[in-house]
Write an enzyme that holds these catalytic residues in place. Structure first.
Site, PDB file in Angstrom:
ATOM      1  N   CYS A  91       0.830  -1.210   0.000  1.00  8.54           N
ATOM      2  CA  CYS A  91       0.000   0.000   0.000  1.00  8.54           C
ATOM      3  C   CYS A  91       0.862   1.257   0.000  1.00  8.54           C
ATOM      4  O   CYS A  91       0.709   2.148  -0.830  1.00  8.54           O
ATOM      5  CB  CYS A  91      -0.921  -0.036   1.221  1.00  8.54           C
ATOM      6  SG  CYS A  91      -1.759   1.504   1.519  1.00  8.54           S
ATOM      7  N   CYS A 114      -1.594   1.794  -2.941  1.00 10.37           N
ATOM      8  CA  CYS A 114      -2.562   2.863  -2.721  1.00 10.37           C
ATOM      9  C   CYS A 114      -1.937   4.266  -2.722  1.00 10.37           C
ATOM     10  O   CYS A 114      -2.459   5.185  -3.365  1.00 10.37           O
ATOM     11  CB  CYS A 114      -3.254   2.693  -1.372  1.00 10.37           C
ATOM     12  SG  CYS A 114      -3.429   1.002  -0.804  1.00 10.37           S
ATOM     13  N   LYS A 120      -0.203   5.425  -6.036  1.00 13.56           N
ATOM     14  CA  LYS A 120      -1.271   5.419  -7.041  1.00 13.56           C
ATOM     15  C   LYS A 120      -2.184   6.621  -6.867  1.00 13.56           C
ATOM     16  O   LYS A 120      -2.476   7.357  -7.806  1.00 13.56           O
ATOM     17  CB  LYS A 120      -2.048   4.102  -6.901  1.00 13.56           C
ATOM     18  CG  LYS A 120      -3.198   3.865  -7.856  1.00 13.56           C
ATOM     19  CD  LYS A 120      -4.483   4.486  -7.452  1.00 13.56           C
ATOM     20  CE  LYS A 120      -4.994   4.167  -6.090  1.00 13.56           C
ATOM     21  NZ  LYS A 120      -5.442   2.816  -5.902  1.00 13.56           N
ATOM     22  N   TYR A 127      -8.763  -3.295 -11.209  1.00 13.33           N
ATOM     23  CA  TYR A 127      -8.351  -2.103 -10.458  1.00 13.33           C
ATOM     24  C   TYR A 127      -7.003  -1.543 -10.947  1.00 13.33           C
ATOM     25  O   TYR A 127      -6.913  -0.393 -11.338  1.00 13.33           O
ATOM     26  CB  TYR A 127      -8.099  -2.469  -9.005  1.00 13.33           C
ATOM     27  CG  TYR A 127      -9.193  -2.600  -8.005  1.00 13.33           C
ATOM     28  CD1 TYR A 127      -9.623  -1.507  -7.261  1.00 13.33           C
ATOM     29  CD2 TYR A 127      -9.735  -3.834  -7.701  1.00 13.33           C
ATOM     30  CE1 TYR A 127     -10.558  -1.647  -6.243  1.00 13.33           C
ATOM     31  CE2 TYR A 127     -10.678  -3.985  -6.691  1.00 13.33           C
ATOM     32  CZ  TYR A 127     -11.082  -2.878  -5.951  1.00 13.33           C
ATOM     33  OH  TYR A 127     -11.989  -3.032  -4.952  1.00 13.33           O
ATOM     34  N   GLU A 155      -6.658   1.851 -13.179  1.00 16.43           N
ATOM     35  CA  GLU A 155      -6.153   3.017 -12.429  1.00 16.43           C
ATOM     36  C   GLU A 155      -4.851   3.535 -13.041  1.00 16.43           C
ATOM     37  O   GLU A 155      -4.675   4.742 -13.242  1.00 16.43           O
ATOM     38  CB  GLU A 155      -5.934   2.648 -10.959  1.00 16.43           C
ATOM     39  CG  GLU A 155      -7.238   2.411 -10.217  1.00 16.43           C
ATOM     40  CD  GLU A 155      -7.050   2.107  -8.735  1.00 16.43           C
ATOM     41  OE1 GLU A 155      -8.021   2.224  -7.993  1.00 16.43           O
ATOM     42  OE2 GLU A 155      -5.928   1.737  -8.321  1.00 16.43           O
ATOM     43  N   HIS A 208     -26.277  21.052  -0.110  1.00 18.28           N
ATOM     44  CA  HIS A 208     -26.333  21.576  -1.459  1.00 18.28           C
ATOM     45  C   HIS A 208     -25.309  22.693  -1.624  1.00 18.28           C
ATOM     46  O   HIS A 208     -25.126  23.471  -0.698  1.00 18.28           O
ATOM     47  CB  HIS A 208     -27.750  22.130  -1.708  1.00 18.28           C
ATOM     48  CG  HIS A 208     -27.992  22.505  -3.134  1.00 18.28           C
ATOM     49  ND1 HIS A 208     -28.003  21.586  -4.147  1.00 18.28           N
ATOM     50  CD2 HIS A 208     -28.235  23.713  -3.707  1.00 18.28           C
ATOM     51  CE1 HIS A 208     -28.252  22.202  -5.290  1.00 18.28           C
ATOM     52  NE2 HIS A 208     -28.388  23.490  -5.052  1.00 18.28           N
ATOM     53  N   GLU A 242     -25.171  14.638  -2.416  1.00 20.89           N
ATOM     54  CA  GLU A 242     -26.600  14.838  -2.148  1.00 20.89           C
ATOM     55  C   GLU A 242     -27.467  14.110  -3.176  1.00 20.89           C
ATOM     56  O   GLU A 242     -28.641  13.847  -2.924  1.00 20.89           O
ATOM     57  CB  GLU A 242     -26.964  16.329  -2.114  1.00 20.89           C
ATOM     58  CG  GLU A 242     -26.958  16.987  -3.490  1.00 20.89           C
ATOM     59  CD  GLU A 242     -27.466  18.434  -3.482  1.00 20.89           C
ATOM     60  OE1 GLU A 242     -28.382  18.740  -2.707  1.00 20.89           O
ATOM     61  OE2 GLU A 242     -26.921  19.243  -4.262  1.00 20.89           O
TER      62      GLU A 242
END
Ligand code: FAD
Ligand code: NAP
Length: 560
Positions: free
Chosen positions: A132, A137, A140, A275, A279, A535, A540
């Site tokens: 990672c 992660c 990346k 993935y 990516e 908002h 939302e």
């Protein structure tokens, strides 16, 4: 005592298992053998409790969920009364191993943690912290961010920044980006080493393999061999990228090499369609380079089909080329290019990246000498609640059979295992309902079932799919097309529970995790839509969604 439950057909049984039965078993499972599941459809009979368990595991994606009592994994993990150097030795200092080690040491255990990085076939090496931090992660996401910045530079023009001539915008320098990313990684490596010292975990930069169930052989970078003994072991060795498996495979690099490449990769072929492939292809293209992705079957296997194709569609519209239904048959060096041959063609690239999945790093661990069973097909380790078939040997993270290969999953497993072994807890990991995000140029975040799976379990008539397209306000003045972003909410019509949420848009990880909490708590569709949104945001849109696929109305949005 046995409860006899009869169902009219297979579908209603599936639904009952999914909605009523699985939640009941969480954590309290000892009585599973008392349960007899019986059902009849047109021609079939499911069987007894064992058949029921197998069915749940296979069809509801819940392998290993706490359906079997921990002791079912083997004999209880009892102290054999022998003296060992350590209470526990952890093999692997990645996401899972670090989390376990720190927690166990804090609880008073005498812990050693081995972490040793075998260089990639191209010679790339890195420091403490595992995949990672070093080659996963973290680099990346940073490079994905760089690619999004490039997009923002262009968008900024519409907001009044810059000049007419795009050429005057800052040029991207790959080597400077790599420099910043690698500096950050080194600071993380250093931080972990400090943590190990502070937490009193003995960190050994050595490669470990079992000599017997309580002894490891360790080898350091100079080849010096030693042994180390422990009452317990935790295997957290993660995985490494699979090679392409065709002639010339050594010409391809992998994600292990990409994040520290000194120069930009140039015209790139990414092989794979999940993935890592999407990516990497996404950010390399976003940084202005020509990219093709070679897809042998479908994009993002295991994910919602509709959403996966939308991810690919967006990439394609932005200029990533997909070579579909193809697999490399041969790679050849031609001058300073790599020529890639596949069924119907060949083409020259500067860089080829193999992103066709990862093999667990279990081959040379000596697991046979410890008696640990390994899955013959995948090389992964089967376990129940992280306990292998050898009661005092545990496994967690990417090396586990049938569990999501994600950092937070490995960390959670490490923490909870330590709490159960050293702090009197009985909490086990809920490997279901894990949120995830694919950091493609348009990010895709989801939690729960895919639409295909929901239809299989609930039937077409038992499911409503609420959906909407949307365009983030921020994009309205600069870029983006009304149909780019999309979300859907899957609802079980029998109880109005939300069974899946899918979001394709900016900041998907930030958006989906919050909903994941409500999802785990059994949110109904009304809970979702009666929540007053914020908002103007994209998140939302989940609270506003009101068009079902069944209605046939257009999900396209106009106005706010
Ligand atoms: P690892 O982190 O792989 O750690 C295992 C460690 O053990 C390594 O340091 C290894 O060198 C060491 N080791 C192996 N064998 C031995 C041995 N015999 N002796 C001593 N040490 C040994 N997950 C996410 O959640 N989000 C993301 O965005 C994400 N992006 C990713 C991007 C890429 C390109 C990749 C490849 C993965 C990504 N992942 C992501 C997955 C994530 O990195 C893994 O799920 C996670 O690192 C698994 O942790 P682990 O502890 O099981 O193993
Ligand atoms: P993966 O999910 O196992 O996907 C492998 C991909 O390669 C699939 O598209 C597969 O196609 C293809 N493939 C396999 N063998 C091939 C071959 N011989 N030739 C051509 N294509 C082939 O692997 P991954 O993308 O490397 O990811 C590994 C794990 O890391 C993931 O499961 C994920 O959990 C984790 N990860 C997470 C993130 C994140 O959280 N954002 C990011 C990266 C990685 P088929 O569908 O045809 O099999």
């Amino acid at each position: 005592m046995a409860d006899i439950c009869e169902f009219d057909n297979e579908q209603s049984l599936r639904k009952w298992i999914a909605s009523d039965l699985l939640p009941l078993f969480k954590g309290t499972v000892a009585k599973i053998d008392d349960l007899v599941v019986t059902w009849v459809d047109d021609s079939r009979y499911l069987g007894d409790a064992q058949a029921g368990l197998a069915f749940v595991r296979e069809h509801l994606g819940a392998p290993g969920k706490a359906l079997a009592a921990p002791q079912a994994a083997g004999k209880p993990d009892v102290d054999d009364g022998q003296t060992y150097e350590f209470d526990v030795v952890v093999i692997g200092g990645g996401s899972g191993g670090l989390a376990f080690s720190k927690r166990a040491a804090r609880a008073g255990a005498n812990v050693a943690m081995l972490d040793f990085v075998k260089p990639s076939p191209h010679g790339t090496k890195w420091g403490l912290g595992g995949t990672c931090v070093n080659v996963g992660c973290i680099p990346k996401k940073l490079m994905h961010t760089a690619a999004l910045m490039q997009e923002s530079f262009h968008a900024a023009k519409s907001y009044g920044f810059g000049q007419e001539d795009y050429n005057s915008w800052p040029k991207h320098e790959w080597s400077r980006m790599v420099g910043s990313v690698q500096d950050h990684i080194k600071s993380l490596n250093f931080g972990y080493r400090v943590q190990m010292r502070e937490e009193k975990v003995k960190y050994l930069n050595k490669l470990g393999s079992f000599l017997d169930p309580h002894t490891l052989q360790t080898v350091d970078s100079k080849g010096v061999k030693e042994t180390i003994t422990a009452r317990r072991f935790v295997i957290a060795v993660g995985g490494r990228p699979k090679p392409l498996g065709c002639p010339g495979e050594e010409l391809a690099i992998s994600s292990d090499d990409l994040f520290s490449l000194p120069e930009a990769p140039g015209k790139t072929l990414v092989v794979g369609a999940s993935y890592v492939a999407l990516e990497c292809a996404g950010f390399i293209h976003g940084l202005g380079l020509e990219v093709a992705v070679m897809v042998r079957s479908i994009l993002l296997r295991g994910f919602d089909r509709d959403m996966s194709e939308r991810v690919g569609g967006y990439m394609e519209r932005k200029g990533v080329r997909f070579i579909r239904e193809a697999q490399p048959q041969k790679l050849e060096k031609v001058g300073d290019k790599i020529r890639v041959f596949w069924g119907t063609g060949s083409e020259d690239f500067d860089t080829v990246i193999a992103a066709i999945g990862r093999d667990p790093d279990t081959k040379h661990l000596g697991l046979d000498k410890a008696g640990v069973i390994v899955d013959g097909k995948t090389g992964k380790i089967p376990a129940v609640n992280e306990q292998t078939n050898v009661p005092h040997i545990y496994a967690l993270g990417d090396v586990l059979l049938g569990k999501p290969e994600l950092t937070p999953v490995a960390i959670q497993a490490g923490k909870l295992l330590s709490d159960r072994l050293y702090s009197g807890s009985s909490e086990t990991v809920d490997y279901d309902r894990v949120c995830t995000t694919v950091f493609t140029p348009l990010e895709y975040g989801c939690v729960g079932w895919t639409e295909e799976h929901a239809k299989e379990v609930l039937g077409e008539d038992g499911l409503d799919v609420y959906h909407t397209n949307f365009l983030p306000l921020e994009w309205t003045v600069s870029h983006g097309e009304p149909n780019d972003c999309y979300l859907k909410v899957l609802v079980d019509l029998s109880n109005q529970k939300v069974v899946g949420m899918h979001y394709l848009g900016p900041n998907a990880g930030e958006v989906i995790l919050g909903y994941g909490v409500a999802f785990r708590l059994g949110m109904t569709f009304k809970d979702l839509t009666s929540t007053i949104g914020i908002h103007p945001t994209t998140t939302e849109e989940f609270t506003l969604v009101n068009i079902t696929k069944r209605s046939g109305k257009s999900p396209e949005k106009t106005g706010c």
